[in-house]
Write a protein that holds these residues in place. Structure first.
Motif, PDB file in Angstrom:
ATOM      1  N   SER A 316      -2.078 -16.266   7.700  1.00 23.92           N
ATOM      2  CA  SER A 316      -2.755 -16.858   8.693  1.00 23.92           C
ATOM      3  C   SER A 316      -2.327 -17.968   9.172  1.00 23.92           C
ATOM      4  O   SER A 316      -1.186 -18.811   8.382  1.00 23.92           O
ATOM      5  CB  SER A 316      -4.494 -17.065   8.219  1.00 23.92           C
ATOM      6  OG  SER A 316      -4.163 -18.120   7.169  1.00 23.92           O
ATOM      7  N   GLY A 317      -2.161 -18.359  10.375  1.00 27.09           N
ATOM      8  CA  GLY A 317      -1.277 -19.639  10.706  1.00 27.09           C
ATOM      9  C   GLY A 317      -0.203 -18.982  11.576  1.00 27.09           C
ATOM     10  O   GLY A 317       0.416 -19.871  12.152  1.00 27.09           O
ATOM     11  N   ASN A 318       0.332 -17.745  11.162  1.00 28.45           N
ATOM     12  CA  ASN A 318       1.624 -17.452  11.644  1.00 28.45           C
ATOM     13  C   ASN A 318       1.525 -16.544  12.971  1.00 28.45           C
ATOM     14  O   ASN A 318       0.381 -15.822  12.845  1.00 28.45           O
ATOM     15  CB  ASN A 318       2.464 -16.766  10.427  1.00 28.45           C
ATOM     16  CG  ASN A 318       2.908 -17.620   9.371  1.00 28.45           C
ATOM     17  OD1 ASN A 318       2.799 -18.927   9.550  1.00 28.45           O
ATOM     18  ND2 ASN A 318       2.900 -17.027   8.120  1.00 28.45           N
ATOM     19  N   ILE A 319       2.702 -16.625  13.629  1.00 32.17           N
ATOM     20  CA  ILE A 319       2.570 -15.675  14.782  1.00 32.17           C
ATOM     21  C   ILE A 319       3.324 -14.341  14.219  1.00 32.17           C
ATOM     22  O   ILE A 319       4.310 -14.341  13.908  1.00 32.17           O
ATOM     23  CB  ILE A 319       3.321 -16.168  15.966  1.00 32.17           C
ATOM     24  CG1 ILE A 319       2.943 -17.347  16.559  1.00 32.17           C
ATOM     25  CG2 ILE A 319       3.480 -15.093  16.972  1.00 32.17           C
ATOM     26  CD1 ILE A 319       3.665 -18.252  17.450  1.00 32.17           C
ATOM     27  N   ILE A 320       2.569 -13.155  14.406  1.00 30.58           N
ATOM     28  CA  ILE A 320       3.065 -11.949  13.732  1.00 30.58           C
ATOM     29  C   ILE A 320       4.178 -11.495  14.545  1.00 30.58           C
ATOM     30  O   ILE A 320       4.250 -11.631  15.922  1.00 30.58           O
ATOM     31  CB  ILE A 320       1.765 -11.018  13.979  1.00 30.58           C
ATOM     32  CG1 ILE A 320       2.225  -9.721  12.994  1.00 30.58           C
ATOM     33  CG2 ILE A 320       1.446 -10.483  15.302  1.00 30.58           C
ATOM     34  CD1 ILE A 320       0.903  -8.796  12.693  1.00 30.58           C
ATOM     35  N   SER A 321       5.043 -10.637  13.972  1.00 28.67           N
ATOM     36  CA  SER A 321       6.181 -10.177  14.579  1.00 28.67           C
ATOM     37  C   SER A 321       6.323  -8.677  14.925  1.00 28.67           C
ATOM     38  O   SER A 321       7.166  -8.236  15.504  1.00 28.67           O
ATOM     39  CB  SER A 321       7.347 -10.507  13.923  1.00 28.67           C
ATOM     40  OG  SER A 321       7.193  -9.811  12.336  1.00 28.67           O
ATOM     41  N   PHE A 322       5.149  -8.146  15.100  1.00 30.58           N
ATOM     42  CA  PHE A 322       5.091  -6.716  15.274  1.00 30.58           C
ATOM     43  C   PHE A 322       3.399  -6.309  15.482  1.00 30.58           C
ATOM     44  O   PHE A 322       2.638  -6.987  15.145  1.00 30.58           O
ATOM     45  CB  PHE A 322       5.411  -5.823  14.048  1.00 30.58           C
ATOM     46  CG  PHE A 322       4.787  -6.011  12.652  1.00 30.58           C
ATOM     47  CD1 PHE A 322       3.620  -5.253  12.382  1.00 30.58           C
ATOM     48  CD2 PHE A 322       5.358  -6.881  11.787  1.00 30.58           C
ATOM     49  CE1 PHE A 322       3.033  -5.683  11.161  1.00 30.58           C
ATOM     50  CE2 PHE A 322       5.007  -7.256  10.632  1.00 30.58           C
ATOM     51  CZ  PHE A 322       3.475  -6.428  10.280  1.00 30.58           C
ATOM     52  N   VAL A 323       2.965  -5.375  16.096  1.00 32.03           N
ATOM     53  CA  VAL A 323       2.035  -4.521  16.529  1.00 32.03           C
ATOM     54  C   VAL A 323       1.937  -3.501  15.227  1.00 32.03           C
ATOM     55  O   VAL A 323       2.917  -2.663  15.314  1.00 32.03           O
ATOM     56  CB  VAL A 323       1.792  -4.307  17.693  1.00 32.03           C
ATOM     57  CG1 VAL A 323       0.353  -3.340  17.965  1.00 32.03           C
ATOM     58  CG2 VAL A 323       1.873  -5.168  18.823  1.00 32.03           C
ATOM     59  N   ALA A 324       1.008  -3.322  14.741  1.00 32.84           N
ATOM     60  CA  ALA A 324       0.832  -2.260  13.688  1.00 32.84           C
ATOM     61  C   ALA A 324      -0.502  -1.391  13.859  1.00 32.84           C
ATOM     62  O   ALA A 324      -1.327  -1.626  14.331  1.00 32.84           O
ATOM     63  CB  ALA A 324       0.526  -3.096  12.264  1.00 32.84           C
ATOM     64  N   TYR A 325      -0.055  -0.064  13.586  1.00 32.99           N
ATOM     65  CA  TYR A 325      -1.103   1.107  13.473  1.00 32.99           C
ATOM     66  C   TYR A 325      -1.365   1.821  12.431  1.00 32.99           C
ATOM     67  O   TYR A 325      -0.299   2.401  11.838  1.00 32.99           O
ATOM     68  CB  TYR A 325      -0.737   2.113  14.606  1.00 32.99           C
ATOM     69  CG  TYR A 325      -0.378   1.340  16.350  1.00 32.99           C
ATOM     70  CD1 TYR A 325      -1.293   1.088  17.077  1.00 32.99           C
ATOM     71  CD2 TYR A 325       0.798   0.902  16.233  1.00 32.99           C
ATOM     72  CE1 TYR A 325      -1.204   0.797  18.345  1.00 32.99           C
ATOM     73  CE2 TYR A 325       1.065   0.455  17.598  1.00 32.99           C
ATOM     74  CZ  TYR A 325       0.204   0.191  18.599  1.00 32.99           C
ATOM     75  OH  TYR A 325       0.347  -0.255  19.806  1.00 32.99           O
ATOM     76  N   ILE A 326      -2.498   1.449  11.747  1.00 34.88           N
ATOM     77  CA  ILE A 326      -2.530   2.012  10.168  1.00 34.88           C
ATOM     78  C   ILE A 326      -2.781   3.527  10.101  1.00 34.88           C
ATOM     79  O   ILE A 326      -3.725   4.153  10.694  1.00 34.88           O
ATOM     80  CB  ILE A 326      -3.470   1.284   9.563  1.00 34.88           C
ATOM     81  CG1 ILE A 326      -3.627  -0.277   9.295  1.00 34.88           C
ATOM     82  CG2 ILE A 326      -3.941   1.977   8.262  1.00 34.88           C
ATOM     83  CD1 ILE A 326      -4.780  -1.051   9.050  1.00 34.88           C
ATOM     84  N   HIS A 327      -2.037   4.154   9.649  1.00 31.64           N
ATOM     85  CA  HIS A 327      -1.869   5.761   9.743  1.00 31.64           C
ATOM     86  C   HIS A 327      -2.500   6.041   8.164  1.00 31.64           C
ATOM     87  O   HIS A 327      -3.349   7.175   8.084  1.00 31.64           O
ATOM     88  CB  HIS A 327      -0.501   6.145   9.404  1.00 31.64           C
ATOM     89  CG  HIS A 327      -0.313   7.743   9.187  1.00 31.64           C
ATOM     90  ND1 HIS A 327       0.078   8.431   8.101  1.00 31.64           N
ATOM     91  CD2 HIS A 327      -0.911   8.689  10.050  1.00 31.64           C
ATOM     92  CE1 HIS A 327      -0.091   9.715   8.236  1.00 31.64           C
ATOM     93  NE2 HIS A 327      -0.599   9.775   9.476  1.00 31.64           N
TER      94      HIS A 327
END
Length: 448
Positions: A316-327
């Motif tokens: 929390s508090g960080n800018i995420i570096s990817f978009v994730a799709y849980i398989h």
């Protein structure tokens, strides 16, 4: 004839008579006694069998240290076992090695694939697994599929086998790979006059109008024997192959795995993977109303990634570096809060704690808003089990057209963005009270 009569004794009984013509009373009595003594002997009596008292013997269990089985102990006097050992062959209990399986394998690959049984397909697959050059290029799954379509080819002595259309394994005979040499067409040398009669020449088009020509001749030093390989599974131009072709030194049997079959397998794999990614994105709640064409723009950007249990994926508090799709698997979601920890002498200390707020399960996504709007992620995401997800890195997201980016912003939401600080505080207090109550019960009601 009855089996319970002793005919030898019966014959003696029938010829029992007196030696004198006139029978006296004494002689008759003697003869009568002899007759009565001989009479029981004509019957054969079976010896009565008494019931056998079972003798309890301790069964010897296999030794754990030596690993000797009961079957091996029973066959310790089996001459076949010792003959095999003396001749250096495998024991009766071990699996056949590749050398012992090779004649059977050779007979199988001579058949058409449709004529082979399931057992024979397994033998071919196991033999191909022993060839390092093949296993280095193929996974076990793909090798099993390709092994069902291989077939042996017969080449007579002096034939040229091109290796640019498949992967070849020499089963019988020897071949010489052809090497590339440059030759001046206007000069004579011993080299050109000593070429074998079965050699074939290939002239490179780039040197057609030049004094120099490229020739491919059998190597004088290198010979490939049984289970050696040449060629490639990749369909490449002829010039790019290191060993483009070979010349057979004997009548040879060569196993071929066509490059077209491998290309077809790769296309099938890509097609299945594309379908899998399409279904994954379509099942995510934010993308159910997306047009299929827009989803197809995301599919080439997806990369598979796995995380072990307990791995901090996002803090929390960080800018995420990817978009994730849980398989597969799930992730636990935590929100941070400032809590008080009691110290001695009625003192307390402020400590940042993580409060469990829920989970992200299969077919759910996160990170869209943080990436596109460059805002800090509000939650900490920790994998609860081993998690496999498809991700799109931030630089690939920014490379999308503006329409797709805006569509993603409008349909997606902040992960657990509906939770306020008050909700997190209440959840923290609830868990703190539950913890205190559990400690109280253990202390004062241990039997409950």
């Amino acid at each position: 004839m009855p089996k319970n009569i002793n005919y030898g004794q019966l014959n003696v009984l029938c010829h029992l008579r007196g030696k004198h013509v006139h029978w006296s009373s004494h002689r008759m009595s003697t003869t009568h006694n002899a007759f009565m003594a001989q009479y029981p002997k004509i019957f054969q009596h079976k010896k009565p069998r008494l019931p056998k008292i079972p003798k309890q013997e301790e069964q010897r269990e296999p030794s754990k240290e030596t690993g000797v089985s009961q079957q091996q102990l029973d066959d310790s006097h089996n001459i076949a076992v010792h003959v095999k050992k003396a001749r250096g062959g495998p024991t009766l209990y071990g699996q056949k090695d590749s050398t012992e399986m090779f004649p059977e394998f050779l007979d199988i690959v001579r058949k058409l694939p449709v004529e082979r049984t399931t057992h024979e397909h397994n033998i071919v697959w196991k033999m191909l697994k022993t060839i390092p050059d093949l296993t280095a290029q193929l996974s076990d799954k793909h090798l099993r599929i390709l092994s069902k379509n291989v077939i042996s080819e017969t080449w007579i002595k002096g034939s040229t086998v091109d290796g640019n259309d498949g992967f070849y394994i020499i089963l019988k005979g020897q071949v010489r790979p052809r090497i590339k040499v440059l030759k001046n067409l206007f000069e004579e040398s011993e080299f050109t006059t000593s070429l074998p009669s079965h050699s074939s020449f290939i002239f490179d088009k780039d040197f057609e109008n030049s004094a120099l020509s490229v020739l491919y001749i059998p190597s004088p030093n290198l010979v490939l024997g049984q289970l050696s390989t040449f060629g490639s599974l990749e369909v490449t131009p002829e010039k790019e192959l290191e060993i483009q072709s070979v010349v057979t030194e004997d009548n040879c049997e060569i196993l071929k795995i066509p490059a077209k079959e491998y290309a077809k397998l790769k296309l099938e794999k890509i097609k299945c993977e594309k379908t899998q990614k399409l279904k994954l994105i379509h099942k995510c709640p934010y993308y159910k109303e997306w047009p299929t064409l827009s989803i197809y723009e995301l599919i080439p950007l997806l990369k598979w990634k796995k995380f072990p249990p307990g791995h901090v994926i996002v803090q929390s508090g960080n800018i995420i570096s990817f978009v994730a799709y849980i398989h597969s698997g799930y992730c636990n979601i935590y929100r941070s809060i400032i809590g008080l920890v009691k110290l001695q002498a009625n003192k307390a200390k402020k400590v940042r704690k993580l409060v469990y707020m829920g989970t992200l399960k299969e077919n759910e996504s996160f990170g869209e808003i943080s990436v596109l709007l460059q805002v800090p992620f509000l939650c900490t995401v920790i994998s609860g089990t081993e998690v496999e997800m498809a991700i799109i890195e931030d630089q690939d997201i920014f490379a999308l057209d503006q329409v797709t980016q805006q569509l993603m912003i409008q349909t997606a939401e902040t992960t657990f963005g509906h939770l306020t600080d008050e909700d997190v505080k209440n959840e923290y207090l609830k868990k703190a009270k539950q913890k205190e109550w559990n400690e109280f019960k253990v202390l004062f009601f241990p039997s409950v």
